[in-house]
Design a protein around this motif. Structure first.
Motif, PDB file in Angstrom:
ATOM      1  N   MET A 332      -7.430 -13.643   9.960  1.00  0.00           N
ATOM      2  CA  MET A 332      -6.708 -13.152   8.757  1.00  0.00           C
ATOM      3  C   MET A 332      -5.483 -12.448   8.722  1.00  0.00           C
ATOM      4  SD  MET A 332     -10.320 -11.602   7.114  1.00  0.00           S
ATOM      5  CE  MET A 332     -11.762 -12.665   6.981  1.00  0.00           C
ATOM      6  N   LEU A 333      -5.119 -11.600   9.776  1.00  0.00           N
ATOM      7  CA  LEU A 333      -4.060 -10.968  10.126  1.00  0.00           C
ATOM      8  C   LEU A 333      -2.963 -11.489  10.353  1.00  0.00           C
ATOM      9  CD1 LEU A 333      -5.220  -7.790  12.238  1.00  0.00           C
ATOM     10  CD2 LEU A 333      -4.660  -7.674   9.619  1.00  0.00           C
ATOM     11  N   SER A 338       2.182 -14.233   8.785  1.00  0.00           N
ATOM     12  CA  SER A 338       2.983 -15.494   8.727  1.00  0.00           C
ATOM     13  C   SER A 338       3.570 -15.512   7.278  1.00  0.00           C
ATOM     14  CB  SER A 338       1.971 -16.509   8.998  1.00  0.00           C
ATOM     15  OG  SER A 338       1.093 -16.763   8.015  1.00  0.00           O
ATOM     16  N   GLU A 339       3.310 -15.032   6.275  1.00  0.00           N
ATOM     17  CA  GLU A 339       3.895 -14.991   5.286  1.00  0.00           C
ATOM     18  C   GLU A 339       4.915 -13.928   4.811  1.00  0.00           C
ATOM     19  OE1 GLU A 339       0.544 -14.575   2.502  1.00  0.00           O
ATOM     20  OE2 GLU A 339      -0.507 -16.518   2.890  1.00  0.00           O
ATOM     21  N   MET A 340       5.272 -12.995   5.858  1.00  0.00           N
ATOM     22  CA  MET A 340       6.182 -11.984   5.876  1.00  0.00           C
ATOM     23  C   MET A 340       7.468 -12.535   6.277  1.00  0.00           C
ATOM     24  SD  MET A 340       4.212  -8.582   6.916  1.00  0.00           S
ATOM     25  CE  MET A 340       2.681  -8.047   6.076  1.00  0.00           C
ATOM     26  N   ASP A 341       8.677 -11.847   6.056  1.00  0.00           N
ATOM     27  CA  ASP A 341      10.002 -12.202   6.432  1.00  0.00           C
ATOM     28  C   ASP A 341       9.800 -12.064   8.039  1.00  0.00           C
ATOM     29  OD1 ASP A 341      12.345 -12.569   6.990  1.00  0.00           O
ATOM     30  OD2 ASP A 341      13.312 -11.097   5.726  1.00  0.00           O
ATOM     31  N   ASN A 342      10.397 -13.195   8.833  1.00  0.00           N
ATOM     32  CA  ASN A 342      10.388 -12.964  10.085  1.00  0.00           C
ATOM     33  C   ASN A 342      11.306 -12.143  10.797  1.00  0.00           C
ATOM     34  OD1 ASN A 342       8.189 -14.787  10.241  1.00  0.00           O
ATOM     35  ND2 ASN A 342       9.659 -16.727  10.628  1.00  0.00           N
ATOM     36  N   ALA A 347       9.042  -7.320  14.896  1.00  0.00           N
ATOM     37  CA  ALA A 347       7.931  -6.569  15.975  1.00  0.00           C
ATOM     38  C   ALA A 347       6.709  -6.713  15.407  1.00  0.00           C
ATOM     39  CB  ALA A 347       8.499  -5.011  15.777  1.00  0.00           C
ATOM     40  N   LEU A 348       6.379  -6.674  14.354  1.00  0.00           N
ATOM     41  CA  LEU A 348       4.920  -7.153  13.861  1.00  0.00           C
ATOM     42  C   LEU A 348       4.569  -8.501  14.403  1.00  0.00           C
ATOM     43  CD1 LEU A 348       2.531  -6.221  12.426  1.00  0.00           C
ATOM     44  CD2 LEU A 348       3.451  -6.909  10.207  1.00  0.00           C
ATOM     45  N   GLN A 349       5.594  -9.284  14.022  1.00  0.00           N
ATOM     46  CA  GLN A 349       5.190 -10.720  14.678  1.00  0.00           C
ATOM     47  C   GLN A 349       5.032 -11.080  16.046  1.00  0.00           C
ATOM     48  OE1 GLN A 349       5.214 -13.456  12.861  1.00  0.00           O
ATOM     49  NE2 GLN A 349       6.080 -13.215  10.741  1.00  0.00           N
ATOM     50  N   ASN A 350       5.597 -10.143  16.879  1.00  0.00           N
ATOM     51  CA  ASN A 350       5.431 -10.130  18.275  1.00  0.00           C
ATOM     52  C   ASN A 350       4.179  -9.596  18.615  1.00  0.00           C
ATOM     53  OD1 ASN A 350       7.968 -11.272  18.758  1.00  0.00           O
ATOM     54  ND2 ASN A 350       9.120  -9.345  19.029  1.00  0.00           N
TER      55      ASN A 350
END
Length: 714
Positions: A332-333, A338-342, A347-350
Motif C-alpha cells: 500500500m505504501l 509511486s504516485e508522488m514526484d520522484n 529520499a522517500l523513494q529510496n
C-alpha cells in the motif's frame, strides 16, 4: 520445580528417537548388521528408558529396559539377527509408541498389551540366548509399582581401581547436580559398565566408570536428566581438570563388543534356530539414494539445544500472518509513494525500495521456518513397503530420492495419506509377483522409487514402479461397465485419469490392501485441495509413474494479475504457460456454443472469465481480448481476459474460512490499494463455465454474441 513441565519435551524427543529406531531397524542387514546402527538403536532405547524412569512412566521404562537388554546382547554378537527377530523389534517399537501416546494423553498404557510384549521379549531371550532379561535389573516388576531406588552410599573420595580387560577407565564429572539426580545417574552409568568409585560434592561429583562404551553413550544416559554442559569426561589416567565431553552430534567410533555389566555377566549361549516367520518375504533390500553410516546420519541430526529450539506451530503461523500483513501494508505504501514526484521525494523513494527488499527477505526467512525436508514423509514408507510386500508375497526394493527437498509443514502432513495410498496401490496393482516378473524376463525383485524435487514454484513428488503398467483396454472396459462416458478416441492421459473415478477398481478380488474401489478419488480430491494436481505416465510392461505437483507453500503465491472489466484477479503463476492475442482464423465453434482456440495444432477449450464469473463491462469481442494459456489437472485451457497487469507475490487468504466457498475461486488476497482480488481456480473455472453453458443451451443463446458460425468459417 514441577517435573510435569518437561513432559512435552520428553514426548517430542522420545517420538523422534522412536522414528530413528524404526529407520535403523529397517535398514539393518540381518546377515551383516552394522555395529553403528545397532549402537544407535540401543542408545535410542536407553535414552527413552532414562526419561521414562525420571518421569515415573513405569510401563514404558519396563518395556524399554527389556528391549534395551535384548539389544545389548544383539550388539555384542550374542543374539544373531533374523528377519522374524527384526519383526519382533519393530513390534516392540510400535508398542513403545502406543505407550508413549497413552502417557501423552494422561492415560495408563494397555496392561494386557504391556504384559504380552514383555513375555514376547523374555521368550525370545530364553530361546535365543538362554537368559532371563530381567535378572538383577533395578526396574519395577509391574507398571503399577514404582521404581525402587537403591540407597545412596556415603560420599567417598574417588578411588581408581584396575579396569576390566578390554575396558576404558574414565572419570565422569557431574557439575552442580543435586543428590537425587546423582543417585539416579550413578545407577544409569552402572548399566553401561562397572562403577569403580564415586564421590564428591554437589559442585563436582565424580564417577569413575570402567566401560568400553563411547562418550556419546554416556551422555545419552543423562539426556533427560541433566544438561550436557553439566557433564565433563576425561580418561582416569589424565591429570588436570576434566575435559568437555564430545557433543552428542559427533559420537566417537565404538567397538561392537562391550564389557558385560554385573547384571549381564552370564555366559552367552549359542542361538537355537526358530521356525521361519510365516511372512518370509525378501524385502530387506530397502535403500535410500544416500546410504550413509548410522553415525553420519546421527551427526546430521545433532546439535541439540545449542543449535535449535522447539517452537509451537501456532506461534510460527502467527508470525507468518503478521509478516503477510506487513507485506500488504508495504504494498500500500509503495503504491502511494509511486504516485508522488520522484525528484521531490527521492529520499522517500529510496527508503521505500529498501523497505521492499527487507520485507521480501523477512518474508522468505519466516516462510523457511515452516519448510521441512521430505525425509519427514519418506521415512514412513520403508515400514509400509516391508509389511505390504509381505502380505502380497512380493519382493520389493524401495529407493528414495530428494529427501532433502523442502516443503511447507502443513503440506507434508496432508500429503502422507494420499502418498500412502498411491504406494500401496503401486505395490498391489503395479508390481507383479516374483514368478510373473521372472517369466517376463524381469528381476524377481520389483523396484519402487519415491522422489521429490523442486521445479519453479512447485514441488514434484513421484511414485515410480517398474511393474506391468496400466492396461488401456482393461480400463476402458471397466469404465463402460461402471457406466462412465468413455470412447476409444480418448487419449492415454484421459484413460489413465479414469482410475481416479469414484468406485473405480480393476482388482479381481477384494483384499485387505485394495480392491474396494475407494481411495483413489479421495487422493485426487485431497491433492486438489492442496492446490495441486496429479499426472500419470504409464507404459505396458515397463511400469507407471504417478506425479504429484504441489505448491511449495499455501501462505504465499507467485501470481499473475489480470483485469476483467473493472475487476482484478490473480492467476497462479505456476499454472500460466503463455499469453497471446487470438485471431479469428484460430477460433472454432463446436457443438452448442462451445469455442476452441487452435494453438500450435492443439485445440484448447476457451473459457471467458467474464461469463463464468458474471463480470460486467468486460470485453466481449474475442479478438480484442487476451488469451492466457493455463494448465490445470493435466489439461490446458485458454482464459479470455481484458488485460495482463503484471506479476507479483501475494499473501493467500482463505476465502472459505473468512467468507464462504465460491465456485471457480480458490482463495483471495489484498492488493496494494487495499482492494480484494480473487485467486482463480483453473479447473473450477472451466467447470463453472461449462455448467453455465449447459443452463443456457435450451434458450439457444450464443455464448459469445460477437462470433457467428459464418465468421468462424464453420
Amino acid at each position: 520445580m514441577d517435573i510435569t513441565d518437561f513432559y512435552d519435551t520428553f514426548f517430542e524427543e522420545a517420538e523422534e528417537l522412536l522414528a530413528d529406531m524404526e529407520r535403523y531397524l529397517l535398514e539393518l542387514d540381518v546377515d551383516e548388521p552394522d555395529s553403528e546402527q545397532l549402537n544407535a538403536i540401543f542408545r535410542a532405547a536407553h535414552s527413552i528408558k532414562g526419561g521414562a524412569g525420571t518421569f515415573g512412566f513405569d510401563a514404558l521404562q519396563k518395556t524399554t529396559h527389556l528391549f534395551e537388554n535384548l539389544l545389548d546382547h544383539t550388539r555384542k554378537g550374542e543374539l544373531r539377527l533374523r528377519r522374524d527377530i527384526v519383526d519382533t523389534f519393530l513390534e516392540t517399537k510400535d508398542m513403545l509408541s502406543d505407550q508413549l501416546d497413552a502417557y501423552r494423553n494422561g492415560d495408563e498404557p494397555d496392561q494386557e498389551a504391556f504384559e504380552r510384549i514383555c513375555q514376547t521379549l523374555q521368550r525370545l531371550a530364553l530361546e535365543e540366548i538362554g537368559q532371563d532379561l530381567d535378572s538383577g535389573a533395578p526396574v519395577a516388576s509391574s507398571p503399577q509399582s514404582a521404581v525402587k531406588a537403591q540407597p545412596e552410599p556415603e560420599p567417598e573420595a574417588p578411588v581408581v581401581q584396575g579396569a576390566a580387560s578390554g575396558s576404558d577407565l574414565r572419570v565422569v564429572a557431574l557439575l552442580n547436580v543435586g543428590e537425587k539426580d546423582r543417585q539416579l545417574l550413578v545407577e544409569e552409568l552402572g548399566q553401561l559398565g562397572e562403577v569403580v568409585a564415586h564421590g564428591g560434592d554437589e559442585a563436582c561429583y565424580e564417577v569413575t566408570l570402567s566401560s568400553s562404551v563411547s562418550n556419546d553413550d554416556i551422555e545419552a544416559v543423562m539426556c533427560f536428566i541433566i544438561d550436557t554442559d553439566q557433564i565433563k569426561i576425561r580418561d582416569a589416567e589424565a591429570g588436570g581438570a576434566p575435559e568437555a565431553a564430545a557433543p552428542a552430534a559427533a559420537p566417537a567410533v565404538e567397538e561392537p563388543q562391550a564389557v558385560p555389566t554385573p547384571n549381564q555377566a552370564q555366559a552367552a549361549v549359542e542361538p537355537a534356530p526358530l521356525a521361519s516367520s510365516a511372512a518370509s518375504v525378501k524385502t530387506d533390500s530397502i535403500k535410500t539414494d544416500s546410504e550413509k553410516p548410522a553415525k553420519a546420519k546421527a551427526k546430521a541430526k545433532g546439535g541439540g539445544e545449542s543449535t535449535s529450539i522447539r517452537v509451537s506451530v501456532d506461534k510460527v503461523d502467527q508470525i507468518i500472518n503478521l509478516v503477510g500483513e506487513l507485506i500488504i501494508t508495504q504494498s500500500m505504501l509503495d503504491q502511494t509513494v509511486s504516485e508522488m514526484d520522484n525528484v521531490a521525494n527521492s529520499a522517500l523513494q529510496n527508503g521505500m525500495s529498501l523497505l521492499q527488499r527487507n520485507a521480501r527477505d523477512l518474508q522468505e526467512s519466516v516462510m523457511s521456518i515452516r519448510m521441512i525436508p521430505m525425509d519427514f514423509v519418506f521415512s514412513r514408507f520403508p515400514r509400509v513397503v516391508r509389511e505390504t510386500a509381505a502380505k502380497l508375497g512380493k519382493e520389493i526394493e524401495l529407493v528414495t530420492e530428494g529427501e532433502s527437498t523442502e516443503l511447507d509443514k502443513s503440506l507434508t502432513e496432508r500429503i502422507i495419506d494420499p502418498l500412502t495410498h498411491l504406494v500401496r496401490n503401486s505395490l498391489d496393482h503395479g508390481i507383479e509377483p516374483p514368478d510373473v516378473r521372472q517369466a517376463a524376463g524381469k528381476p524377481r525383485t520389483g523396484k519402487l522409487v519415491l522422489s521429490a524435487k523442486h521445479q519453479g514454484g512447485n514441488i514434484i513428488i513421484e511414485v515410480i514402479d517398474d511393474g506391468a503398467g496400466l492396461n488401456r483396454d482393461r480400463l476402458l472396459a471397466k469404465a463402460r461397465e461402471n457406466g462412465l462416458p468413455v470412447s476409444d478416441a480418448m487419449s492415454d492421459d484421459e484413460v489413465w485419469q479414469l482410475i481416479f473415478a469414484p468406485g473405480f477398481s480393476t482388482a479381481k478380488e477384494v483384499t485387505d490392501v485394495s480392491g474396494r474401489g475407494v481411495g483413489m478419488d479421495v487422493v485426487k480430491r485431497n491433492i486438489q485441495g492442496m492446490g495441486g494436481h496429479v499426472q500419470i505416465m504409464s507404459r505396458p510392461g515397463e511400469g507407471t509413474t504417478i506425479r504429484i505437483v504441489l505448491p511449495l507453500t499455501l501462505a504465499i503465491l507467485d501470481g499473475m494479475s489480470i483485469k476483467v472489466g473493472n475487476e482484478m484477479f490473480i492467476l497462479p503463476l505456476s499454472a500460466v504457460l503463455e499469453s497471446l492475442q487470438p485471431s479469428r482464423e484460430d477460433l472454432y465453434a463446436m457443438a452448442g456454443d462451445d469455442v476452441v482456440l487452435k494453438v500450435r495444432d492443439e485445440y484448447l477449450p476457451v473459457v471467458a472469465v467474464h461469463e463464468a464469473l458474471d463480470v460486467p463491462k468486460a470485453k466481449t469481442e474475442l479478438t480484442e481480448t487476451i488469451a492466457v494459456i493455463v494448465q490445470g489437472e493435466g489439461r490446458r485451457y485458454a482464459l479470455l481476459v481484458d488485460d495482463l497487469v503484471g506479476q507479483q507475490q501475494v499473501v493467500v487468504k482463505n476465502l472459505e474460512t473468512n467468507y464462504r466457498k465460491v465456485p471457480g475461486v480458490s482463495a483471495a488476497t489484498i492488493l496494494g490499494d487495499g482492494s480484494v482480488a480473487l485467486i482463480l481456480d483453473i479447473t473450477g473455472l472451466h467447470r463453472l463455465s461449462r455448467e453455465k453453458k449447459e443452463k443456457r443451451r435450451p434458450e439457444r443463446k450464443p455464448a459469445l454474441e460477437a462470433l457467428t458460425v459464418k465468421e468462424l468459417e464453420i
